[in-house]
Design a protein around this motif. Structure first.
Motif, short mmCIF file in Angstrom:
data_model
loop_
_atom_site.label_atom_id
_atom_site.label_comp_id
_atom_site.label_asym_id
_atom_site.label_seq_id
_atom_site.Cartn_x
_atom_site.Cartn_y
_atom_site.Cartn_z
N THR A 26 0.86 -1.18 0.00
CA THR A 26 0.00 0.00 0.00
C THR A 26 0.89 1.23 0.00
O THR A 26 1.56 1.52 1.00
N VAL A 27 0.95 1.92 -1.11
CA VAL A 27 1.82 3.08 -1.25
C VAL A 27 1.06 4.33 -0.79
O VAL A 27 -0.01 4.64 -1.31
N VAL A 28 1.63 5.01 0.19
CA VAL A 28 1.04 6.25 0.72
C VAL A 28 2.02 7.37 0.39
O VAL A 28 3.02 7.55 1.09
N PRO A 29 1.78 8.13 -0.66
CA PRO A 29 2.79 9.07 -1.14
C PRO A 29 3.10 10.24 -0.21
O PRO A 29 4.10 10.92 -0.39
N GLY A 30 2.24 10.49 0.80
CA GLY A 30 2.50 11.60 1.72
C GLY A 30 1.81 12.89 1.36
O GLY A 30 2.00 13.90 2.02
N GLU A 78 -3.38 1.14 -3.46
CA GLU A 78 -3.54 -0.08 -2.68
C GLU A 78 -2.53 -1.17 -3.02
O GLU A 78 -2.14 -1.95 -2.17
N SER A 79 -2.11 -1.25 -4.25
CA SER A 79 -1.09 -2.24 -4.62
C SER A 79 -0.15 -1.58 -5.62
O SER A 79 -0.03 -2.01 -6.77
N GLY A 80 0.51 -0.53 -5.14
CA GLY A 80 1.29 0.31 -6.03
C GLY A 80 2.73 -0.13 -6.14
O GLY A 80 3.15 -1.17 -5.59
N ALA A 81 3.50 0.66 -6.84
CA ALA A 81 4.92 0.37 -7.04
C ALA A 81 5.70 1.68 -7.06
O ALA A 81 5.20 2.71 -7.52
N VAL A 82 6.91 1.61 -6.54
CA VAL A 82 7.80 2.77 -6.49
C VAL A 82 9.15 2.33 -7.05
O VAL A 82 9.68 1.29 -6.67
N ILE A 83 9.68 3.13 -7.95
CA ILE A 83 11.01 2.86 -8.51
C ILE A 83 11.97 3.94 -8.03
O ILE A 83 11.69 5.15 -8.16
N LEU A 84 13.08 3.50 -7.44
CA LEU A 84 14.13 4.39 -6.96
C LEU A 84 15.34 4.25 -7.87
O LEU A 84 15.75 3.14 -8.20
N ARG A 144 7.53 13.42 0.37
CA ARG A 144 6.55 12.82 -0.54
C ARG A 144 7.24 11.78 -1.41
O ARG A 144 8.42 11.91 -1.73
N ILE A 145 6.48 10.79 -1.80
CA ILE A 145 6.96 9.84 -2.81
C ILE A 145 6.39 10.30 -4.14
O ILE A 145 5.24 10.00 -4.49
N HIS A 150 19.20 6.45 -8.82
CA HIS A 150 20.13 7.58 -8.69
C HIS A 150 19.74 8.53 -7.56
O HIS A 150 19.85 9.75 -7.70
N GLY A 151 19.29 7.95 -6.44
CA GLY A 151 19.00 8.76 -5.27
C GLY A 151 17.67 9.47 -5.29
O GLY A 151 17.34 10.22 -4.37
N ARG A 152 16.89 9.27 -6.34
CA ARG A 152 15.60 9.94 -6.47
C ARG A 152 14.50 8.91 -6.70
O ARG A 152 14.76 7.76 -7.08
N VAL A 153 13.27 9.35 -6.47
CA VAL A 153 12.12 8.55 -6.89
C VAL A 153 11.99 8.72 -8.39
O VAL A 153 11.79 9.84 -8.89
N ALA A 154 12.14 7.62 -9.11
CA ALA A 154 12.07 7.69 -10.57
C ALA A 154 10.64 7.62 -11.08
O ALA A 154 10.29 8.27 -12.07
N ASP A 155 9.79 6.84 -10.38
CA ASP A 155 8.41 6.69 -10.84
C ASP A 155 7.56 6.12 -9.72
O ASP A 155 8.06 5.41 -8.82
N VAL A 156 6.28 6.44 -9.77
CA VAL A 156 5.28 5.86 -8.86
C VAL A 156 4.16 5.33 -9.74
O VAL A 156 3.58 6.08 -10.54
N LEU A 157 3.88 4.03 -9.61
CA LEU A 157 2.93 3.36 -10.49
C LEU A 157 1.76 2.80 -9.69
O LEU A 157 1.92 2.42 -8.52
#
Length: 462
Positions: free
Chosen positions: A9-13, A20-26, A420-421, A28-35
């Motif tokens: 469960t991704v809570v971006p802030g 509810e069933s998300g994905a986060v890609i990190l 924030r994500i 180079h030190g940054r959030v690259a994408d939120v899916l």
């Protein structure tokens, strides 16, 4: 190094979004994408973390901490903690998903703050109380951690050197609060009688001598006699001497500490930075004075950005805490509630009534923090987030925001690219069990894993 975190469960802030069933890609030190989702059949070139059964949130931002640098401790300028102790305090924050802290031991130098920031993965930020009256209060209460010469720095110099706020203005050590109960009163009584009293006994005797509002005329000798007997002091020390010991420990620093609060709010208005003020029964009068725009006798002052810290302080009654926080809201002040140790440990704060009465009032509380439990053992900020959500005081999204993006909104310098994500933000991310947020599985700071499977990774300390 790239990392994919999916299935949780991704809570971006942001305060209003949950995937509810998300994905986060990190990357180079940054959030690259939120899916919104990740197809498990897809390939990914990097580490893959299955966060099923977990919540994924931004690294938490704690705006009220002490004991996290090699500098003077607390508003009383007490001696610095040994390195292993302040580093252990930062470890505890990190284990619980906090990736940024604001040090409110305001007599630290920025070099000391930078040393802590360099030596630990947690981002350590600094505030300042280098004000003449605040320093005078510190030296009267303790001051053993301060340089021998007064006036070694100023708020302006500290802000120029990187401090981001003014605070903590006042404190239990200088205003007859918990710091006196825990340390200074027991120490003074032990020197005179050979008996070491614990904090609850010290508090009862202090309130018998000075009342809840630190009033020299409030002494109740019958209550002091009963409190002294409960503490095992009967026959060990005369009541008149005990009264004097308590008054002499508490009173000298109170008036300069209150003056320091006034100085600090004036400085915050002048320099355009937040002022973080100690809310307690002992400061209620000066808080009302400041809310009304009076920064001293008959002296109108400019508007300052003020945060009333631990608005749920147990020296208030719940009704007093609620009334003062509402008055602050009406005057544009922000309110922080601190978890202390009221949820799990319950050693120094044993009631949650103040916490509940403030949080159940819609829109009254802005941010969550911890303050500092006895020897650094307070409840975790992440457990406060879960408690707020589970009691329905905020949605899960809203509760997470109270320890992430809401903090960056009130204190702009604390984590300018965090909280924030979102794509392009700093990759400070926490993965914790949905059942018990204190079960933190992974923590990333700048995309580097610093807690893995609940254990500190080598990168946690430099």
């Amino acid at each position: 190094m790239s990392t994919l975190i999916h299935g949780g469960t991704v809570v971006p802030g942001t305060g209003n979004t949950v995937l509810e069933s998300g994905a986060v890609i990190l990357r180079h030190g940054r959030v690259a994408d939120v899916l919104e989702r990740w197809d498990r059949d897809q390939t990914f070139d990097g580490e893959v973390i299955d966060a099923s059964g977990c919540v994924v949130m931004p690294g938490l931002i704690n705006s009220h901490v002490h004991g996290v640098t090699p500098g003077p401790l607390m508003p009383s300028g007490a001696p610095a903690l040994p390195d292993d102790e302040w580093l252990a305090n930062l470890d505890r924050h990190l284990f619980a998903g906090t990736t940024t802290v604001l040090n409110l031991c305001g007599f630290c130098t920025m070099d000391q703050v930078r040393e802590a920031d360099r030596r630990h993965a947690v981002h350590v930020r600094g505030a300042t109380t280098h004000l003449p009256e605040a320093e005078r209060a510190a030296r009267m209460a303790d001051g053993r951690g301060l340089p021998a010469q007064s006036g070694h720095s100023t708020v302006e110099k500290m802000l120029d050197d990187g401090a981001i706020a003014i605070g903590e203005l006042g404190g239990g050590q200088t205003l007859g609060g918990g710091g006196q109960d825990l340390s200074y009163i027991p120490r003074a009584i032990e020197r005179a009688s050979g008996v070491r009293v614990h904090s609850a006994q010290a508090r009862r005797m202090k309130e018998a001598v000075l009342g809840r509002f630190i009033d020299p005329d409030a002494c109740d000798m019958a209550e002091l006699r009963a409190a002294a007997a409960e503490a095992g002091l009967e026959g060990q020390i005369a009541l008149v001497e005990l009264r004097k010991i308590i008054a002499d420990s508490v009173l000298p620093s109170v008036e300069p500490a209150l003056n320091g609060i006034r100085e600090g709010v004036q400085a915050a208005a002048r320099f355009g930075v937040p002022a973080i003020l100690h809310s307690a029964a002992a400061t209620a009068r000066v808080m009302r004075e400041l809310m009304d725009g009076t920064l001293g006798p008959q002296t109108p002052g400019p508007k300052a950005n003020v945060i009333a810290s631990h608005a749920n302080h147990p020296s208030h009654t719940p009704a007093e805490a609620l009334a003062l926080a509402k008055l602050g809201r009406d005057h544009g002040w922000a309110a922080e509630v601190s978890v202390f140790d009221l949820l799990h440990r319950k050693q120094t704060v044993t009631t949650r009534e103040h916490w509940d009465v403030l949080l159940q009032e819609p829109g009254l509380v802005d941010v969550l923090a911890t303050d500092y439990g006895h020897e650094g053992h307070h409840d975790e900020l992440i457990s406060a987030v879960q408690d707020v959500a589970e009691h329905g005081y905020r949605s899960l999204a809203g509760a997470v925001a109270m320890a992430t993006s809401a903090v960056t909104g009130l204190i702009p310098g604390i984590a300018p690219n965090g909280g924030r994500i979102e794509a392009g933000r700093d990759a400070d991310v926490v993965v914790a069990s949905s059942e018990d947020f204190r079960d933190v599985r992974f923590v990333f700071v700048g995309g580097v894993c610093v807690v893995r499977d609940g254990r500190l990774a080598p990168a946690a300390r430099q």
